[in-house]
Every structure is written in structure tokens, then in C-alpha cells.
Design a protein around this motif. Sequence first.
Motif, PDB file in Angstrom:
ATOM      1  N   GLY A  67       0.784  -1.232   0.000  1.00 23.55           N
ATOM      2  CA  GLY A  67       0.000   0.000   0.000  1.00 23.55           C
ATOM      3  C   GLY A  67       0.809   1.272   0.000  1.00 23.55           C
ATOM      4  N   VAL A  68       2.143   1.187  -0.016  1.00 22.66           N
ATOM      5  CA  VAL A  68       3.002   2.366  -0.006  1.00 22.66           C
ATOM      6  C   VAL A  68       3.496   2.622  -1.430  1.00 22.66           C
ATOM      7  CG1 VAL A  68       5.103   3.422   0.907  1.00 22.66           C
ATOM      8  CG2 VAL A  68       3.732   1.898   2.354  1.00 22.66           C
ATOM      9  N   PRO A  69       3.125   3.740  -2.036  1.00 20.26           N
ATOM     10  CA  PRO A  69       3.577   4.005  -3.412  1.00 20.26           C
ATOM     11  C   PRO A  69       5.057   4.336  -3.464  1.00 20.26           C
ATOM     12  CG  PRO A  69       2.350   5.880  -2.549  1.00 20.26           C
ATOM     13  CD  PRO A  69       2.228   4.793  -1.525  1.00 20.26           C
ATOM     14  N   LEU A  70       5.678   4.018  -4.592  1.00 21.74           N
ATOM     15  CA  LEU A  70       7.087   4.308  -4.812  1.00 21.74           C
ATOM     16  C   LEU A  70       7.240   5.653  -5.523  1.00 21.74           C
ATOM     17  CD1 LEU A  70       8.459   0.856  -5.987  1.00 21.74           C
ATOM     18  CD2 LEU A  70       8.425   1.820  -3.682  1.00 21.74           C
ATOM     19  N   TRP A  71       8.309   6.349  -5.160  1.00 24.18           N
ATOM     20  CA  TRP A  71       8.601   7.658  -5.736  1.00 24.18           C
ATOM     21  C   TRP A  71      10.033   7.648  -6.259  1.00 24.18           C
ATOM     22  CZ3 TRP A  71      10.133  12.388  -2.339  1.00 24.18           C
ATOM     23  CH2 TRP A  71      10.328  13.515  -3.154  1.00 24.18           C
ATOM     24  N   PRO A  72      10.232   7.565  -7.577  1.00 22.96           N
ATOM     25  CA  PRO A  72      11.590   7.543  -8.131  1.00 22.96           C
ATOM     26  C   PRO A  72      12.247   8.916  -8.060  1.00 22.96           C
ATOM     27  CG  PRO A  72       9.965   7.465  -9.887  1.00 22.96           C
ATOM     28  CD  PRO A  72       9.201   7.384  -8.607  1.00 22.96           C
ATOM     29  N   LEU A  73      13.485   8.969  -7.533  1.00 23.27           N
ATOM     30  CA  LEU A  73      14.229  10.207  -7.374  1.00 23.27           C
ATOM     31  C   LEU A  73      15.368  10.285  -8.382  1.00 23.27           C
ATOM     32  CD1 LEU A  73      14.762  10.553  -3.500  1.00 23.27           C
ATOM     33  CD2 LEU A  73      12.811  11.291  -4.871  1.00 23.27           C
ATOM     34  N   ARG A  74      15.639  11.492  -8.846  1.00 22.80           N
ATOM     35  CA  ARG A  74      16.840  11.762  -9.636  1.00 22.80           C
ATOM     36  C   ARG A  74      17.835  12.486  -8.749  1.00 22.80           C
ATOM     37  NH1 ARG A  74      18.525  16.185 -13.058  1.00 22.80           N
ATOM     38  NH2 ARG A  74      16.454  17.132 -13.003  1.00 22.80           N
ATOM     39  N   ARG A  75      18.997  11.888  -8.522  1.00 20.82           N
ATOM     40  CA  ARG A  75      19.996  12.514  -7.654  1.00 20.82           C
ATOM     41  C   ARG A  75      20.642  13.707  -8.350  1.00 20.82           C
ATOM     42  NH1 ARG A  75      24.544   9.194  -5.995  1.00 20.82           N
ATOM     43  NH2 ARG A  75      24.969  10.962  -4.624  1.00 20.82           N
ATOM     44  N   THR A  76      20.699  14.813  -7.613  1.00 24.91           N
ATOM     45  CA  THR A  76      21.329  16.029  -8.109  1.00 24.91           C
ATOM     46  C   THR A  76      22.453  16.481  -7.189  1.00 24.91           C
ATOM     47  OG1 THR A  76      19.180  16.700  -9.005  1.00 24.91           O
ATOM     48  CG2 THR A  76      20.900  18.383  -8.922  1.00 24.91           C
ATOM     49  N   ILE A  77      22.313  16.257  -5.891  1.00 25.60           N
ATOM     50  CA  ILE A  77      23.322  16.666  -4.914  1.00 25.60           C
ATOM     51  C   ILE A  77      24.323  15.526  -4.785  1.00 25.60           C
ATOM     52  CG2 ILE A  77      23.703  17.483  -2.566  1.00 25.60           C
ATOM     53  CD1 ILE A  77      20.751  18.328  -2.526  1.00 25.60           C
ATOM     54  N   LEU A  78      25.435  15.661  -5.474  1.00 21.90           N
ATOM     55  CA  LEU A  78      26.364  14.556  -5.631  1.00 21.90           C
ATOM     56  C   LEU A  78      27.548  14.674  -4.681  1.00 21.90           C
ATOM     57  CD1 LEU A  78      26.467  14.430  -9.531  1.00 21.90           C
ATOM     58  CD2 LEU A  78      24.981  13.134  -7.991  1.00 21.90           C
ATOM     59  N   LEU A  79      28.177  13.534  -4.413  1.00 17.91           N
ATOM     60  CA  LEU A  79      29.424  13.510  -3.665  1.00 17.91           C
ATOM     61  C   LEU A  79      30.535  14.125  -4.517  1.00 17.91           C
ATOM     62  CD1 LEU A  79      29.076   9.876  -2.313  1.00 17.91           C
ATOM     63  CD2 LEU A  79      28.843  11.966  -0.960  1.00 17.91           C
ATOM     64  N   PRO A  80      31.603  14.633  -3.875  1.00 19.78           N
ATOM     65  CA  PRO A  80      32.646  15.313  -4.638  1.00 19.78           C
ATOM     66  C   PRO A  80      33.190  14.501  -5.809  1.00 19.78           C
ATOM     67  CG  PRO A  80      32.971  15.687  -2.293  1.00 19.78           C
ATOM     68  CD  PRO A  80      31.845  14.689  -2.415  1.00 19.78           C
ATOM     69  N   TRP A  81      33.396  13.191  -5.619  1.00 20.08           N
ATOM     70  CA  TRP A  81      33.988  12.377  -6.679  1.00 20.08           C
ATOM     71  C   TRP A  81      32.958  11.981  -7.756  1.00 20.08           C
ATOM     72  CZ3 TRP A  81      33.797  11.043  -1.515  1.00 20.08           C
ATOM     73  CH2 TRP A  81      32.854  10.087  -1.141  1.00 20.08           C
ATOM     74  N   GLU A  82      31.675  12.296  -7.510  1.00 20.42           N
ATOM     75  CA  GLU A  82      30.653  12.004  -8.508  1.00 20.42           C
ATOM     76  C   GLU A  82      30.383  13.199  -9.426  1.00 20.42           C
ATOM     77  OE1 GLU A  82      27.475   9.034  -6.531  1.00 20.42           O
ATOM     78  OE2 GLU A  82      27.607  10.979  -5.537  1.00 20.42           O
ATOM     79  N   ARG A  83      30.815  14.381  -9.042  1.00 20.15           N
ATOM     80  CA  ARG A  83      30.471  15.584  -9.799  1.00 20.15           C
ATOM     81  C   ARG A  83      31.114  15.544 -11.164  1.00 20.15           C
ATOM     82  NH1 ARG A  83      31.433  18.964  -4.307  1.00 20.15           N
ATOM     83  NH2 ARG A  83      29.570  18.147  -3.304  1.00 20.15           N
ATOM     84  N   GLY A  84      30.374  16.022 -12.122  1.00 18.10           N
ATOM     85  CA  GLY A  84      30.798  15.921 -13.511  1.00 18.10           C
ATOM     86  C   GLY A  84      30.152  14.764 -14.233  1.00 18.10           C
ATOM     87  N   VAL A  85      29.536  13.841 -13.457  1.00 19.09           N
ATOM     88  CA  VAL A  85      28.796  12.730 -14.048  1.00 19.09           C
ATOM     89  C   VAL A  85      27.389  13.197 -14.335  1.00 19.09           C
ATOM     90  CG1 VAL A  85      27.930  10.389 -13.696  1.00 19.09           C
ATOM     91  CG2 VAL A  85      30.176  11.052 -12.801  1.00 19.09           C
ATOM     92  N   VAL A  86      26.906  12.988 -15.537  1.00 18.39           N
ATOM     93  CA  VAL A  86      25.569  13.421 -15.911  1.00 18.39           C
ATOM     94  C   VAL A  86      24.588  12.312 -15.586  1.00 18.39           C
ATOM     95  CG1 VAL A  86      24.070  14.118 -17.814  1.00 18.39           C
ATOM     96  CG2 VAL A  86      26.462  14.883 -17.754  1.00 18.39           C
ATOM     97  N   ASN A  87      23.527  12.661 -14.833  1.00 20.30           N
ATOM     98  CA  ASN A  87      22.485  11.689 -14.507  1.00 20.30           C
ATOM     99  C   ASN A  87      21.391  11.750 -15.548  1.00 20.30           C
ATOM    100  OD1 ASN A  87      23.673  10.737 -12.180  1.00 20.30           O
ATOM    101  ND2 ASN A  87      22.777  12.354 -10.916  1.00 20.30           N
ATOM    102  N   GLY A  88      20.911  10.575 -15.961  1.00 20.54           N
ATOM    103  CA  GLY A  88      19.820  10.542 -16.930  1.00 20.54           C
ATOM    104  C   GLY A  88      18.487  10.506 -16.269  1.00 20.54           C
TER     105      GLY A  88
END
Length: 248
Positions: free
Chosen positions: A227-248
Motif C-alpha cells: 500500500g506504499v507508493p514508490l517515488w523515483p528520485l533523480r539525484r542532483t546533490i552529488l558527492l565530490p567524486w561524482e560531480r561531472g557525471v551526468v544523470n539521466g
Amino acid sequence: MESDLDVDGIIERCFRDLLPRRIIGVVGALGSGKSECLVNLARLFKLAGEKVTLADIDIINPYFSVREITEILEDEGFSVINPPGSTRWGDIPALSPSVGRAIAGDMRLFLDVGGDERGAMALTQFAPEISAAGYSLLMVVNASRPLASSVDALCSLSERLSRVAELPLTALISNTHFMKETRREDVLRGIALCREASARLELPLLCAAVDKDLWRQSFDCAEELEGVPLWPLRRTILLPWERGVVNG
């Protein structure tokens, strides 16, 4: 982007009760993913046609909050309120005078609140005005964090946050994760804990947030878990070593 998501459907399934409330804030333990949830929620409302302002009132940590992605959000058409001047990245907490004006205004306002009780203190000075304007104060729960890893701990934290903020909490969002190491069973464990806490606190559990990549891999897009709906998130606040990676 969000083009592959049914924005109206997600709002209807997860956030219909928030629509009458002009001010929406998020609280919770440090590391619960409050800011990420807030940004994704603001995007939904903007894509649904609303004008949206985000205010960073995190007086605990200037990083992993809305101020860190201000330029991204402004490019997307949001109005963003940050701590003034050099205090934006300073250790001394400061709030912009624009926060009070936004609370008294008429635009949909999202408040990014710092973690734990210390963070909730930022709400205290605005509590009467927020209450009068109509608000939703959502507790984001990451059951992998020590302060939210059991029902007793979660209920205790909820009561402390509400007391310090001088505003009753209105709902829970399950957001149990281990960043990129999150698995389906982690999501399920978080939902089970939040369901029990929801019943004890008499607060609705709006949904379970799931990283979009995990959602695509491990869940049916229309799936509801007990009974709990799912909510898909797009990550925008990235860790320092993740920055520069484009999320689809």
C-alpha cells in the motif's frame, strides 16, 4: 530529466495531501536525504505548472544542501534563497531576510531544513507565520542512520524535532538507502520500519523514495509495496567524486 515520469500520477499517488499547503519543509536525521527529496518534490510541483521558491535554512552544514546546487536550480527556473553573502559557506549560521518575506508571500515555498534537532531550530522563529500560512512538515527517514534505525529511535526523534521546531510533523517519507549500494531489500526494510512508526505516531506514510536507477532495475513502475507508493528520485546533490557525471 523527468520526461519519463508521470508527474501528475506521482503527485496524485504520493503528494495529493500537500497540494493545499503552500509551505513544505523537510526534517530528519543527518544523512537522511532531506535536501534531495525536497529538490525532487519541488521539481514535481514546478513541472505541474506551479511557481516555486526553495529556501535553504540549513544552519548545520553548508554542504549537501540546496545552496550547493543553486546554479542548477536557477537554470531550471526556480527561485532560490540562500544565506546572505559570505555566510553562504561559513560556519556561523545565518538566514536571509528573504526567508521571512517568502513565508509571508503567496508562492509555493520549499524549506530545506538542517538535520537533527539543531537543524530544526531554524524553524522556531518562523513557526507562527508558517502555521498561519498552512504547511506540511515532512520527516524523511533513512533507516540506515542510527537515529532512525528502530521504531523507538524514530519516534523519539520525531517528537524531539516537532518540539524544537514548535511545529507538529505532518507526514513521513521512507528514504532508506546506502547511496549507490542500495538494494531492493533495503527499501523494503525501510518501508516496514516506517509503516510501524507511522501507526505509532499517527502520521501518514506518503511514499517510499527510490533512486531512479534502482527503480528501473528492481521495481515495476506502478508498484506499491503493502500500500506504499514508490517515488523515483533523480539525484542532483552529488558527492565530490561524482560531480561531472551526468544523470539521466
